[in-house]
Design a protein around this motif. Structure first.
Motif, PDB file in Angstrom:
ATOM      1  N   LYS A  54      44.276  41.071  47.032  1.00  0.00           N
ATOM      2  CA  LYS A  54      44.472  42.438  47.541  1.00  0.00           C
ATOM      3  C   LYS A  54      45.929  42.863  47.413  1.00  0.00           C
ATOM      4  CE  LYS A  54      40.577  44.123  48.979  1.00  0.00           C
ATOM      5  NZ  LYS A  54      39.976  45.065  48.073  1.00  0.00           N
ATOM      6  N   ARG A  55      46.862  41.967  47.740  1.00  0.00           N
ATOM      7  CA  ARG A  55      48.288  42.289  47.613  1.00  0.00           C
ATOM      8  C   ARG A  55      48.650  42.532  46.158  1.00  0.00           C
ATOM      9  NH1 ARG A  55      49.164  37.903  51.250  1.00  0.00           N
ATOM     10  NH2 ARG A  55      49.874  36.675  49.489  1.00  0.00           N
ATOM     11  N   ALA A  56      47.925  41.926  45.242  1.00  0.00           N
ATOM     12  CA  ALA A  56      48.218  42.072  43.823  1.00  0.00           C
ATOM     13  C   ALA A  56      47.908  43.468  43.302  1.00  0.00           C
ATOM     14  CB  ALA A  56      47.455  41.037  43.014  1.00  0.00           C
ATOM     15  N   GLU A  57      47.225  44.300  44.109  1.00  0.00           N
ATOM     16  CA  GLU A  57      46.970  45.669  43.672  1.00  0.00           C
ATOM     17  C   GLU A  57      48.285  46.398  43.423  1.00  0.00           C
ATOM     18  OE1 GLU A  57      44.443  47.480  46.598  1.00  0.00           O
ATOM     19  OE2 GLU A  57      42.734  46.229  46.036  1.00  0.00           O
ATOM     20  N   LYS A  58      49.347  45.962  44.099  1.00  0.00           N
ATOM     21  CA  LYS A  58      50.652  46.582  43.914  1.00  0.00           C
ATOM     22  C   LYS A  58      51.488  45.818  42.894  1.00  0.00           C
ATOM     23  CE  LYS A  58      50.716  48.359  48.568  1.00  0.00           C
ATOM     24  NZ  LYS A  58      50.719  47.813  49.897  1.00  0.00           N
ATOM     25  N   PHE A  74      38.299  32.632  38.933  1.00  0.00           N
ATOM     26  CA  PHE A  74      39.347  33.401  39.587  1.00  0.00           C
ATOM     27  C   PHE A  74      39.629  34.696  38.824  1.00  0.00           C
ATOM     28  CE2 PHE A  74      43.724  34.774  39.762  1.00  0.00           C
ATOM     29  CZ  PHE A  74      43.769  35.154  41.084  1.00  0.00           C
ATOM     30  N   ALA A  75      39.793  34.606  37.510  1.00  0.00           N
ATOM     31  CA  ALA A  75      40.094  35.799  36.715  1.00  0.00           C
ATOM     32  C   ALA A  75      38.981  36.830  36.844  1.00  0.00           C
ATOM     33  CB  ALA A  75      40.310  35.423  35.251  1.00  0.00           C
ATOM     34  N   PHE A  76      37.751  36.373  36.815  1.00  0.00           N
ATOM     35  CA  PHE A  76      36.608  37.282  36.947  1.00  0.00           C
ATOM     36  C   PHE A  76      36.621  37.978  38.303  1.00  0.00           C
ATOM     37  CE2 PHE A  76      32.145  38.053  38.133  1.00  0.00           C
ATOM     38  CZ  PHE A  76      31.811  38.958  37.131  1.00  0.00           C
ATOM     39  N   SER A  77      36.771  37.205  39.389  1.00  0.00           N
ATOM     40  CA  SER A  77      36.719  37.805  40.729  1.00  0.00           C
ATOM     41  C   SER A  77      37.973  38.627  41.019  1.00  0.00           C
ATOM     42  CB  SER A  77      36.481  36.752  41.807  1.00  0.00           C
ATOM     43  OG  SER A  77      37.498  35.796  41.804  1.00  0.00           O
ATOM     44  N   ALA A  78      39.137  38.184  40.539  1.00  0.00           N
ATOM     45  CA  ALA A  78      40.368  38.961  40.758  1.00  0.00           C
ATOM     46  C   ALA A  78      40.293  40.293  40.024  1.00  0.00           C
ATOM     47  CB  ALA A  78      41.584  38.166  40.305  1.00  0.00           C
ATOM     48  N   GLY A  79      39.781  40.282  38.802  1.00  0.00           N
ATOM     49  CA  GLY A  79      39.619  41.528  38.053  1.00  0.00           C
ATOM     50  C   GLY A  79      38.652  42.473  38.738  1.00  0.00           C
ATOM     51  N   ARG A  80      37.552  41.948  39.239  1.00  0.00           N
ATOM     52  CA  ARG A  80      36.566  42.781  39.953  1.00  0.00           C
ATOM     53  C   ARG A  80      37.148  43.356  41.233  1.00  0.00           C
ATOM     54  NH1 ARG A  80      30.463  41.239  39.852  1.00  0.00           N
ATOM     55  NH2 ARG A  80      30.632  43.152  41.013  1.00  0.00           N
ATOM     56  N   ALA A  81      38.084  42.617  41.846  1.00  0.00           N
ATOM     57  CA  ALA A  81      38.699  43.078  43.100  1.00  0.00           C
ATOM     58  C   ALA A  81      39.851  44.053  42.852  1.00  0.00           C
ATOM     59  CB  ALA A  81      39.197  41.888  43.901  1.00  0.00           C
ATOM     60  N   GLY A  82      40.140  44.340  41.593  1.00  0.00           N
ATOM     61  CA  GLY A  82      41.197  45.288  41.282  1.00  0.00           C
ATOM     62  C   GLY A  82      42.541  44.660  40.975  1.00  0.00           C
ATOM     63  N   GLY A  83      42.602  43.306  40.968  1.00  0.00           N
ATOM     64  CA  GLY A  83      43.854  42.636  40.648  1.00  0.00           C
ATOM     65  C   GLY A  83      44.128  42.673  39.162  1.00  0.00           C
ATOM     66  N   LYS A  84      45.375  42.356  38.792  1.00  0.00           N
ATOM     67  CA  LYS A  84      45.695  42.262  37.366  1.00  0.00           C
ATOM     68  C   LYS A  84      46.618  41.088  37.143  1.00  0.00           C
ATOM     69  CE  LYS A  84      49.758  44.958  36.588  1.00  0.00           C
ATOM     70  NZ  LYS A  84      50.411  45.946  35.821  1.00  0.00           N
ATOM     71  N   GLY A  85      46.494  40.473  35.980  1.00  0.00           N
ATOM     72  CA  GLY A  85      47.354  39.354  35.657  1.00  0.00           C
ATOM     73  C   GLY A  85      46.709  38.370  34.714  1.00  0.00           C
ATOM     74  N   GLN A 108      42.251  42.761  34.683  1.00  0.00           N
ATOM     75  CA  GLN A 108      42.786  43.971  35.304  1.00  0.00           C
ATOM     76  C   GLN A 108      41.677  45.002  35.392  1.00  0.00           C
ATOM     77  OE1 GLN A 108      46.013  45.549  32.975  1.00  0.00           O
ATOM     78  NE2 GLN A 108      44.690  46.996  31.948  1.00  0.00           N
ATOM     79  N   LYS A 109      41.719  45.768  36.452  1.00  0.00           N
ATOM     80  CA  LYS A 109      40.795  46.893  36.664  1.00  0.00           C
ATOM     81  C   LYS A 109      39.378  46.609  36.189  1.00  0.00           C
ATOM     82  CE  LYS A 109      44.430  50.270  36.572  1.00  0.00           C
ATOM     83  NZ  LYS A 109      45.189  51.162  35.749  1.00  0.00           N
ATOM     84  N   GLU A 110      38.800  45.555  36.711  1.00  0.00           N
ATOM     85  CA  GLU A 110      37.426  45.169  36.429  1.00  0.00           C
ATOM     86  C   GLU A 110      37.182  44.712  34.998  1.00  0.00           C
ATOM     87  OE1 GLU A 110      34.364  47.547  38.177  1.00  0.00           O
ATOM     88  OE2 GLU A 110      35.689  48.192  39.786  1.00  0.00           O
ATOM     89  N   GLU A 111      38.242  44.483  34.238  1.00  0.00           N
ATOM     90  CA  GLU A 111      38.098  43.921  32.904  1.00  0.00           C
ATOM     91  C   GLU A 111      38.529  42.471  32.940  1.00  0.00           C
ATOM     92  OE1 GLU A 111      39.636  45.902  29.480  1.00  0.00           O
ATOM     93  OE2 GLU A 111      39.517  47.836  30.491  1.00  0.00           O
ATOM     94  N   PHE A 112      37.916  41.667  32.087  1.00  0.00           N
ATOM     95  CA  PHE A 112      38.184  40.237  32.060  1.00  0.00           C
ATOM     96  C   PHE A 112      37.998  39.743  30.632  1.00  0.00           C
ATOM     97  CE2 PHE A 112      35.753  36.222  32.006  1.00  0.00           C
ATOM     98  CZ  PHE A 112      36.731  35.349  32.447  1.00  0.00           C
ATOM     99  N   HIS A 113      39.005  39.086  30.094  1.00  0.00           N
ATOM    100  CA  HIS A 113      38.927  38.527  28.741  1.00  0.00           C
ATOM    101  C   HIS A 113      39.567  37.145  28.754  1.00  0.00           C
ATOM    102  CE1 HIS A 113      38.015  42.560  27.293  1.00  0.00           C
ATOM    103  NE2 HIS A 113      39.029  42.976  27.999  1.00  0.00           N
ATOM    104  N   SER A 114      38.989  36.222  28.007  1.00  0.00           N
ATOM    105  CA  SER A 114      39.584  34.895  27.872  1.00  0.00           C
ATOM    106  C   SER A 114      39.802  34.590  26.402  1.00  0.00           C
ATOM    107  CB  SER A 114      38.667  33.814  28.456  1.00  0.00           C
ATOM    108  OG  SER A 114      38.648  33.908  29.850  1.00  0.00           O
ATOM    109  N   ALA A 115      40.808  33.774  26.146  1.00  0.00           N
ATOM    110  CA  ALA A 115      41.112  33.369  24.776  1.00  0.00           C
ATOM    111  C   ALA A 115      41.655  31.954  24.786  1.00  0.00           C
ATOM    112  CB  ALA A 115      42.149  34.310  24.176  1.00  0.00           C
TER     113      ALA A 115
END
Length: 172
Positions: A54-58, A74-85, A108-115
Motif C-alpha cells: 500500500k505504501r508503494a502506491e506513492k 508477490f509481483a502478481f499480488s503487488a501489481g493487482r494491489a496497485g504497487g509498482k516495481g 505496475q497498475k495491475e500489469e505483471f510480466h516476467s522475463a
C-alpha cells in the motif's frame, strides 16, 4: 533534467539475513545512492505485507526472493494491489546470479510480466554462483544499484540503469 531531481520513494525487500555478506552489499549499494534523489528504505529478513505494498502506491518496490514462486506470487499480488516495481529470483544467497538465468518480474497498475535475464546481457562477467562470495562483490554492488535506480524510475531502461550503477567508485 527536472525529473532527475525529483525525490523517488523506493522500498527494498530482501530475504538476506541481517548480518550476511549479501545484506552488507545491499546496504552499501543503497547508501551509495544517497545523492541520487532516492528516499530508500530497506527491509531484511522480514515479511513483505499488504501495508508495504500500500505504501508503494506513492513509490516503488524492489524485492529479492529465495524461490521463483514467492517472487512471482508477490509481483502478481503487488501489481493487482496497485504497487509498482520489480521482484527478482536469482537462485543464489545474493538474490541474483552472474552465471545463470534470473527471473525478473515487473509489475505496475495491475500489469505483471516476467522475463529470464542474464547479467551478461548488461556486460557483467560470468562468475559461477559458488565464486560470488569471493569475486562477485564489485559486480553485485553495481547490479543492486542498477536495479534500485530502475525500480525507482530513475532510469528508463535496465541497461541504462546498469551502466549508471557501474559509475560509482568502490572502496573495500
Amino acid at each position: 533534467m527536472m525529473e532527475m531531481k525529483e525525490k523517488r520513494l523506493l522500498q527494498v525487500y530482501a530475504f538476506f539475513k541481517g548480518d550476511s555478506k549479501p545484506s552488507f552489499l545491499l546496504q552499501k549499494a543503497a547508501s551509495s545512492l544517497s545523492g541520487e534523489g532516492l528516499d530508500l528504505s530497506l527491509a531484511l529478513e522480514g515479511k513483505i505485507d499488504e501495508k508495504t505494498v500500500k505504501r508503494a502506491e506513492k513509490g516503488a518496490i524492489l524485492a529479492f526472493f529465495d524461490t521463483p514462486e514467492k517472487a512471482g506470487r508477490f509481483a502478481f499480488s503487488a501489481g493487482r494491489a496497485g504497487g509498482k516495481g520489480l521482484s527478482l529470483y536469482g537462485g543464489t544467497p545474493f538474490g541474483i546470479s552472474l552465471a545463470e538465468a534470473n527471473v525478473l518480474s515487473f509489475f505496475q497498475k495491475e500489469e505483471f510480466h516476467s522475463a529470464l535475464i542474464y547479467t551478461a546481457d548488461w556486460a557483467f562477467p560470468i562468475i559461477s554462483d559458488r565464486d560470488l562470495e569471493k569475486r562477485g562483490a564489485p559486480f553485485l554492488l553495481s547490479l543492486y544499484r542498477g536495479l534500485m535506480l530502475y525500480a525507482a524510475g530513475k532510469e528508463g531502461t535496465l541497461l541504462g540503469a546498469m551502466d549508471r550503477g557501474r559509475k560509482f567508485t568502490e572502496s573495500f
